[in-house]
Design a protein around this motif. Structure first.
Motif, short mmCIF file in Angstrom:
data_model
loop_
_atom_site.label_atom_id
_atom_site.label_comp_id
_atom_site.label_asym_id
_atom_site.label_seq_id
_atom_site.Cartn_x
_atom_site.Cartn_y
_atom_site.Cartn_z
N UNK A 105 15.30 4.16 -11.77
CA UNK A 105 14.40 4.99 -10.96
C UNK A 105 13.78 4.14 -9.86
N UNK A 106 13.59 4.73 -8.68
CA UNK A 106 12.98 4.04 -7.55
C UNK A 106 11.62 4.65 -7.24
N UNK A 107 10.64 3.79 -6.99
CA UNK A 107 9.30 4.21 -6.60
C UNK A 107 9.00 3.62 -5.23
N UNK A 108 8.31 4.37 -4.40
CA UNK A 108 7.93 3.92 -3.07
C UNK A 108 6.41 3.81 -3.04
N UNK A 109 5.91 2.63 -2.66
CA UNK A 109 4.47 2.39 -2.70
C UNK A 109 3.97 1.82 -1.38
N UNK A 110 2.64 1.94 -1.17
CA UNK A 110 2.00 1.43 0.04
C UNK A 110 1.83 -0.08 0.02
N UNK A 111 1.68 -0.67 -1.16
CA UNK A 111 1.45 -2.11 -1.27
C UNK A 111 2.67 -2.89 -0.78
N UNK A 112 2.43 -4.08 -0.27
CA UNK A 112 3.53 -4.94 0.17
C UNK A 112 4.24 -5.52 -1.06
N UNK A 113 5.49 -5.96 -0.88
CA UNK A 113 6.17 -6.61 -2.00
C UNK A 113 5.37 -7.81 -2.54
N UNK A 114 4.73 -8.56 -1.65
CA UNK A 114 3.93 -9.70 -2.08
C UNK A 114 2.78 -9.25 -2.97
N UNK A 115 2.09 -8.16 -2.60
CA UNK A 115 0.98 -7.64 -3.39
C UNK A 115 1.47 -7.16 -4.76
N UNK A 157 -1.66 5.20 -9.18
CA UNK A 157 -1.05 5.34 -10.49
C UNK A 157 -0.91 3.96 -11.13
N UNK A 158 -0.69 3.96 -12.43
CA UNK A 158 -0.49 2.72 -13.18
C UNK A 158 0.98 2.60 -13.55
N UNK A 159 1.52 1.40 -13.40
CA UNK A 159 2.92 1.13 -13.72
C UNK A 159 2.97 -0.02 -14.71
N UNK A 160 3.81 0.13 -15.72
CA UNK A 160 4.01 -0.93 -16.69
C UNK A 160 4.85 -2.03 -16.02
N UNK A 161 4.27 -3.19 -15.82
CA UNK A 161 4.93 -4.28 -15.09
C UNK A 161 6.29 -4.68 -15.68
N UNK A 162 6.47 -4.67 -17.01
CA UNK A 162 7.78 -5.05 -17.55
C UNK A 162 8.92 -4.12 -17.13
N UNK A 163 8.60 -2.94 -16.61
CA UNK A 163 9.65 -2.02 -16.16
C UNK A 163 10.20 -2.37 -14.78
N UNK A 164 9.54 -3.29 -14.08
CA UNK A 164 9.97 -3.64 -12.72
C UNK A 164 11.20 -4.55 -12.79
N UNK A 165 12.26 -4.09 -12.11
CA UNK A 165 13.48 -4.91 -12.03
C UNK A 165 13.59 -5.58 -10.67
N UNK A 166 13.20 -4.85 -9.61
CA UNK A 166 13.38 -5.37 -8.26
C UNK A 166 12.35 -4.76 -7.32
N UNK A 167 11.88 -5.54 -6.35
CA UNK A 167 10.94 -5.06 -5.33
C UNK A 167 11.51 -5.45 -3.97
N UNK A 168 11.60 -4.46 -3.06
CA UNK A 168 12.16 -4.70 -1.73
C UNK A 168 11.31 -4.02 -0.67
N UNK A 169 11.41 -4.50 0.56
CA UNK A 169 10.78 -3.84 1.70
C UNK A 169 11.91 -3.23 2.53
N UNK A 170 12.00 -1.90 2.57
CA UNK A 170 13.16 -1.23 3.19
C UNK A 170 12.82 -0.19 4.25
#
Length: 70
Positions: free
Chosen positions: A36-46, A12-25
């Motif tokens: 809203x929270x999204x869970x993705x396969x990519x690492x926080x670094x990616x 899926x495509x995500x609008x980058x300006x909507x990102x507030x925080x990225x964590x590995x949990x």
């Protein structure tokens, strides 16, 4: 927009300006500005690299040039 992968494999495509925080949990969890929270396969670094590349493409982030000694 940045392309990401949900845990079920759906791209899926995500609008980058909507990102507030990225964590590995331990799964990578992206919290959006609306809470809203999204869970993705990519690492926080990616995710960070993809967002930074997006901002460079649209001219909101400068291109850094490494010099000898950096």
């Amino acid at each position: 927009m940045i392309e990401l992968t949900k845990l079920n494999g759906q791209r899926f495509l995500l609008s980058a300006p909507l990102i507030e925080q990225v964590e590995a949990l331990p799964d990578t969890t992206i919290t959006l500005t609306n809470g809203k929270k999204l869970f993705v396969k990519e690492s926080p670094k990616k995710v960070m690299e993809s967002a930074n590349a997006f901002y460079r493409r649209i001219g909101l982030m400068g291109v850094s040039i490494k010099t000898e000694g950096d």
